[in-house]
Design a protein around this motif. Structure first.
Motif, short mmCIF file in Angstrom:
data_model
loop_
_atom_site.label_atom_id
_atom_site.label_comp_id
_atom_site.label_asym_id
_atom_site.label_seq_id
_atom_site.Cartn_x
_atom_site.Cartn_y
_atom_site.Cartn_z
N GLU A 1 10.44 69.86 -32.91
CA GLU A 1 11.53 70.78 -33.17
C GLU A 1 10.93 71.95 -33.94
N ILE A 2 10.93 73.14 -33.30
CA ILE A 2 10.29 74.29 -33.91
C ILE A 2 11.30 75.20 -34.61
N ALA A 3 12.57 75.03 -34.30
CA ALA A 3 13.66 75.74 -34.97
C ALA A 3 14.89 74.86 -34.79
N LYS A 4 15.98 75.22 -35.43
CA LYS A 4 17.18 74.40 -35.32
C LYS A 4 17.61 74.30 -33.86
N ASP A 5 17.68 73.06 -33.37
CA ASP A 5 18.09 72.73 -32.00
C ASP A 5 17.18 73.33 -30.92
N ILE A 6 15.95 73.67 -31.26
CA ILE A 6 14.98 74.14 -30.27
C ILE A 6 13.79 73.19 -30.30
N THR A 7 13.59 72.49 -29.18
CA THR A 7 12.50 71.52 -29.11
C THR A 7 11.56 71.89 -27.97
N ILE A 8 10.32 71.52 -28.15
CA ILE A 8 9.31 71.69 -27.10
C ILE A 8 8.54 70.39 -26.98
N LYS A 9 7.99 70.17 -25.81
CA LYS A 9 7.15 69.00 -25.57
C LYS A 9 5.71 69.47 -25.46
N VAL A 10 4.84 68.80 -26.20
CA VAL A 10 3.41 69.11 -26.13
C VAL A 10 2.63 67.81 -25.98
N SER A 11 1.43 67.95 -25.50
CA SER A 11 0.55 66.79 -25.39
C SER A 11 0.18 66.32 -26.78
N ARG A 12 -0.02 65.03 -26.94
CA ARG A 12 -0.42 64.49 -28.24
C ARG A 12 -1.76 65.09 -28.68
N ASP A 13 -2.62 65.37 -27.71
CA ASP A 13 -3.92 65.96 -28.03
C ASP A 13 -3.81 67.40 -28.52
N ALA A 14 -2.66 68.05 -28.30
CA ALA A 14 -2.47 69.43 -28.73
C ALA A 14 -2.12 69.54 -30.21
N ILE A 15 -1.88 68.42 -30.87
CA ILE A 15 -1.57 68.44 -32.29
C ILE A 15 -2.87 68.68 -33.05
N GLY A 16 -2.88 69.74 -33.86
CA GLY A 16 -4.09 70.11 -34.59
C GLY A 16 -4.21 69.44 -35.93
#
Length: 114
Positions: free
Chosen positions: A80-95
């Motif tokens: 969740e990058i803002a209120k009620d806004i979500t994105i899906k990313v690969s687990r490997d993309a987490i820094g």
């Protein structure tokens, strides 16, 4: 006498050939301890961090997106990058993790700074 001199020459050449590889071996050892080994340790540490991700953790992606983990699956993390806004990313993309003030934690910056 000349036969004895010719017989001794190849033996000395063989020892000299091995001695010429010693600097190359030393360079490899130095590279291993200064570059390869620390990088492997950091990769293990990052992999352990990725395996310990939990819902509610605040993280930053390698692309610089800050967010809070809403859900997890084996390979996909929903942020969740803002209120009620979500994105899906690969687990490997987490820094890495975010600190309490919204910046990356200092220990992560030091270890990746090299």
């Amino acid at each position: 006498m000349t036969e004895l001199a010719h017989a001794a020459a190849p033996a000395a050449g063989g020892a000299g050939g091995f001695a010429s590889f010693i600097p190359l071996i030393l360079i490899f050892v130095v590279f291993y301890f200064l570059l390869i080994r620390p990088q492997q340790k950091q990769a293990k540490k990052h992999q352990a961090f990725l395996n310990d991700l939990k819902k509610g953790n605040k993280v930053v992606t390698k692309g610089g997106i800050h967010g809070q983990i809403v859900s997890l699956s084996d390979n996909v993390v929903t942020l969740e990058i803002a209120k009620d806004i979500t994105i899906k990313v690969s687990r490997d993309a987490i820094g890495g993790p975010l600190g309490k003030d919204g910046t990356t934690e200092q220990k992560e910056i030091k270890s990746s700074g090299g």
